[in-house]
Design a protein around this motif. Structure first.
Motif, PDB file in Angstrom:
ATOM      1  N   TRP A  52       0.656  -0.972  -0.168  1.00 23.99           N
ATOM      2  CA  TRP A  52      -0.006  -0.511   0.074  1.00 23.99           C
ATOM      3  C   TRP A  52       1.011   1.050  -0.151  1.00 23.99           C
ATOM      4  N   SER A  53       0.051   2.485   0.053  1.00 27.88           N
ATOM      5  CA  SER A  53       0.763   3.763  -0.773  1.00 27.88           C
ATOM      6  C   SER A  53       0.083   4.851  -0.114  1.00 27.88           C
ATOM      7  N   ILE A  54       0.969   5.624   0.459  1.00 27.25           N
ATOM      8  CA  ILE A  54      -0.073   7.126   0.399  1.00 27.25           C
ATOM      9  C   ILE A  54       0.254   8.420  -0.419  1.00 27.25           C
ATOM     10  N   PRO A  55       0.124   9.276  -0.731  1.00 29.04           N
ATOM     11  CA  PRO A  55       0.730  10.143  -1.384  1.00 29.04           C
ATOM     12  C   PRO A  55       1.216  11.057  -0.758  1.00 29.04           C
ATOM     13  N   SER A  56       2.380  11.444  -0.898  1.00 30.32           N
ATOM     14  CA  SER A  56       3.100  12.804   0.230  1.00 30.32           C
ATOM     15  C   SER A  56       3.822  13.622  -0.800  1.00 30.32           C
TER      16      SER A  56
END
Length: 860
Positions: free
Chosen positions: A458-462
């Motif tokens: 999974w990833s979360i944009p930053s």
């Protein structure tokens, strides 16, 4: 040097007394230029220690009235208020200055004297350091009349309020009370003493820049604060809302070891508490760097008597070379003759707090970011992998023992943060990990995580990670938009009542705090962006008040969060302790299956098309004005002077003006088109002279692997203007640079008589798009640029399929754009007309022609 005065009748009015150059900045920052000041009858005396001089200044105009030379090492200085005699400390003596000469009165018995003041009765007060740390009071004749404060050298242990630490500046008020400022930072203190020498009151100074301090989750009455050269322990009275200093747990003078590798070189003392079989351990994983994970971690443990000793340190060898480069540590290196980079681990096996060669191991593979978890395991980024080190415990050894040889692999192909924030890895025995940096297959500007031993899932944009990135960041527009993510505020936490996986908090440099679950779900933003919210504690701080809707402001570097053993969430911020509520109500959403079909994706594309149609109906698409000029009217030579009469349309002006410490400006992408003789010419203004670097990994799809200049044209005059699919004559002209040379392609998705052998298919897991022909026209283009990010290109009209020059007033469908890239991956697509083509993660979508979204080009 500048000296100001506050006027008695108006303490808010500052009067500049003197602003003069005295001497060049000393080479040694510990060399003090100015050691003392004294004022009498509109004259100010300055003691200049390294210059062995006293200057007398006229306070009315700042002029130098007199320079007294030859006073050895002057320090504290004072005028006798009864007669105006000038007294000074010279090295280790106290005396008067008479006719420009020093006459010693107190000739012995002083231990590192520093400050000097004289009361109205003529008593002379001398503050001294060394092993005394008292104030001594003398008569004018030099006889000792009394001492103030308990004698003793500076060391760790139980805090004794009556013992000063490096007393320096002093003053005696009208009631005979002595005020003392201590030149020390654990603690920073001013104290007030009665005329008889009894301690009346104590004031502790402000925390360091960015504040700090951490609550002990196992024993919430304990609050730790590290600064500079030591560590303080406070006892918290939760009923009264008061704190009392009880111990100086550690001081840099206690051991040869001091925590290495923090901000500016040397590290902070540890604040974060963990426990093993009742023994307390403090580590600096979360307070050794203000804006990212630390390059090294150090751990201390109790050694009795309100003191702690160092027991573990690990991280980048560059911060441990003061040990490792000594001859006796030669065999610690994998190659004793090659002291290059690497990762070190020191564990204190004999409980003496000293670093010995037998206790140090060095791995030649580099790494850093050691983070102590709640269970005392340590995660590290080592050899481009995320690893977990589980401690071993040996009988008779108080230190946990860590080894890279026993490390658990969490994740491979780690991507270090692209800016100056992040690089934390959090996990526990479950093996589920979360990272404040990314890993393959996700982009660098994101957080990622997964389950031990697998790739990130999974990833979360930053998009704006780190301190300096935040200076250029736009305002947040939606929940979950991460701005200036810098530092994880503590290990994984399990609030009481919560039924989701443990949570973790990360500070944002513009005043927000972001909360996530261990398995990668964004929960909420605590506090808000300082550019949008009211200030913290406005108009005043009241115990128990609600803090929602406020901001903790930028550069609040050392904010920490703790979950107590009973599940209460607490946060130390801006010299206050806050209670974080509501996390106990978190509930998981029961997993359910989502099936996405090709028909669903077609509906998504249709929906995006409808949104773009609505936007164009509201805003219009405009027309590119393309003048028809004589041959050679535009020369492709990089000067751009001949483009002055050509209108350039706005492609994109998004982004943000930097609000602090950055030259960032919004994107200013513009483009224009003209015909010069039998050639079509185009110009782009981008502000990026390195825009077009392209690795050409896929020769038919350079639009995926680097920056590009893009021009869409509908050459078929008989085609329907409102067509939604490409027809013969619709082309894409793409230009980039490969190895510094221009590469130009003409994409023809449809041609009248297609040759199947020349077809090119762009395919992804969900769809494919076929182009009947792609022509490499690199040998036909002329290309030039300058160092300001301006580009110009020309190509024969015939090479595009325009067999005759256009006529004035002729119109065709057209669009012009720019592709921006990072590290060989296109991360943004900007077009003048088509605002529905921002996708950068699907090859067919990035390749296909969408004439229905193009605007118009009119030849003039």
């Amino acid at each position: 040097m500048r000296i100001n005065a506050l006027r008695k009748e108006n303490l808010h009015h500052v009067h500049q007394v003197v602003r003069l150059p005295i001497i060049r900045e000393p080479k040694d920052p510990n060399d003090q230029l100015l050691e003392g000041t004294a004022v009498y009858n509109r004259r100010m005396a300055l003691s200049l220690n390294k210059q062995h001089a006293i200057w007398i200044i006229n306070t009315d105009d700042g002029s130098v009235v007199q320079q007294i030379q030859g006073i050895p090492g002057p320090r504290g200085i004072a005028y006798d208020p009864s007669n105006g005699d000038l007294w000074v400390i010279s090295e280790d003596k106290v005396g008067k200055v008479v006719d420009g000469k020093f006459q010693a009165v107190v000739k012995a018995g002083l231990d590192h004297p520093r400050g000097l003041t004289i009361d109205r009765k003529g008593n002379i007060y001398v503050s001294e350091g060394g092993e005394s740390n008292q104030v001594k009071v003398y008569s004018r004749s030099g006889s000792l009349s009394r001492t103030v404060g308990r004698k003793g050298k500076i060391e760790s242990g139980p805090y004794v309020a009556e013992q000063m630490r490096a007393p320096h500046g002093m003053a005696v008020d009208g009631e005979g009370r002595l005020w003392v400022a201590e030149n020390f930072n654990i603690p920073k203190r001013c104290s007030m003493w009665s005329a008889e020498g009894r301690l009346l009151k104590t004031w502790f100074g402000h925390a360091k820049y960015g504040e700090g301090g951490t609550i002990d989750g196992h024993n919430p009455r304990k609050w730790y604060y590290a600064e500079g050269n030591g560590l303080l322990e406070f006892d918290l009275d939760w009923k009264k809302g008061e704190a009392k200093l009880v111990n100086i747990l550690a001081y840099s003078g206690d051991f040869d070891f001091s925590p290495p590798g923090g901000y500016g070189g040397w590290g902070n003392f540890p604040e974060r508490a963990t426990y093993h079989e009742g023994r307390r351990y403090l580590n600096n994983s979360y307070n050794n760097s203000p804006v990212a994970s630390p390059s090294t971690m150090s751990m201390y443990t109790d050694c009795g008597g309100g003191r702690m000793r160092p027991c573990v340190s690990m991280g980048d060898v560059g911060n441990f070379r003061h040990y490792l480069d000594k001859p006796e540590f030669k065999d610690c290196w994998p190659d004793p003759n090659n002291h290059g980079g690497g990762f070190y681990i020191w564990c204190d096996l004999d409980n003496d707090g000293k670093v010995s060669p037998a206790e140090v191991k060095v791995d030649a593979r580099g790494g850093g970011a050691p983070i102590v978890q709640a269970d005392m395991s340590v995660t590290v980024l080592h050899d481009n992998k995320a690893k977990r080190l589980v401690p071993e415990w040996q009988k008779g050894c108080d230190a946990p023992i860590y080894s890279l040889g026993r490390a658990e692999l969490l994740c491979e192909d780690i991507k270090w943060s692209p800016s100056d924030g992040g690089n934390y890895v959090l996990t526990d025995a479950s093996g589920v990990f979360a990272m404040a940096n990314s890993a393959k297959p996700y982009p660098s500007h994101s957080f990622a995580g997964g389950v031990r031993g697998r790739n990130a899932t999974w990833s979360i944009p930053s998009y704006w990670p780190g301190l300096h990135a935040s200076h250029s960041a736009p305002m947040p527009k939606k929940p979950g938009e991460l701005i200036g993510t810098v530092r994880v505020m503590g290990p994984l936490m399990k609030p009481k009542g919560s039924q989701v996986m443990p949570i973790w908090l990360m500070s944002g440099n513009t005043g927000s705090v972001y909360a996530f679950t261990q398995d990668g779900l964004f929960i909420t933003s605590i506090f808000g962006d300082e550019r949008q919210c009211r200030g913290f504690g406005v108009p005043e701080d009241v115990r128990g008040q609600e803090m929602s809707g406020e901001t903790i402001h930028g550069e609040n570097f050392w904010t920490t969060a703790t979950c107590t053993d009973s599940g209460i969430m607490l946060m130390t911020c801006r010299n206050k302790i806050l209670s974080l509520r509501g996390f106990g109500s978190l509930r998981p959403i029961k997993p359910f299956k989502i099936t996405v079909t090709k028909a669903d994706l077609d509906k998504v594309r249709a929906y995006r098309a409808e949104l773009e149609a609505q936007r164009r109906a509201r805003e219009g698409s405009g027309v590119i004005q393309a003048p028809i000029l004589a041959a050679d009217a535009i020369k492709i030579d990089g000067s751009f002077d001949d483009w002055k009469g050509v209108t350039r349309v706005n492609i994109e002006q998004q982004g943000a003006y930097a609000f602090f410490d950055s030259s960032s400006r919004p994107f200013d992408l513009r483009g224009g088109v003209a015909v010069s003789g039998d050639r079509l010419c185009a110009v782009w203004s981008t502000g990026n002279r390195d825009l077009l670097n392209n690795n050409n990994e896929n020769p038919t799809a350079p639009f995926k692997t680097g920056g590009c200049l893009d021009l869409m044209l509908g050459l078929n005059a008989s085609a329907q203007a409102k067509r939604t699919a490409p027809v013969p004559g619709d082309i894409r002209f793409l230009v980039t640079l490969v190895d510094g040379k221009p590469k130009a392609l003409v994409y023809r998705q449809k041609v009248s008589k297609a040759d199947p052998s020349k077809a090119v298919v762009f395919k992804s897991p969900v769809r494919e798009v076929t182009f009947d022909r792609i022509d490499d026209v690199s040998d036909k283009v002329q290309f030039a640029k300058d160092d300001q990010g301006h580009y110009e290109v020309s190509i024969p009209l015939a090479a595009l399929g325009m067999k005759i020059p256009p006529k004035k007033g002729q119109r065709m469908k057209a669009d012009i754009g720019v592709l921006r890239a990072e590290n060989g991956h296109v991360n943004a697509r900007h077009y003048w007309a088509n605002k529905a083509t921002a996708i950068t993660a699907d090859l067919p979508s990035e390749a296909e022609l969408q004439p229905g979204f193009w605007g118009e080009l009119e030849f003039k």
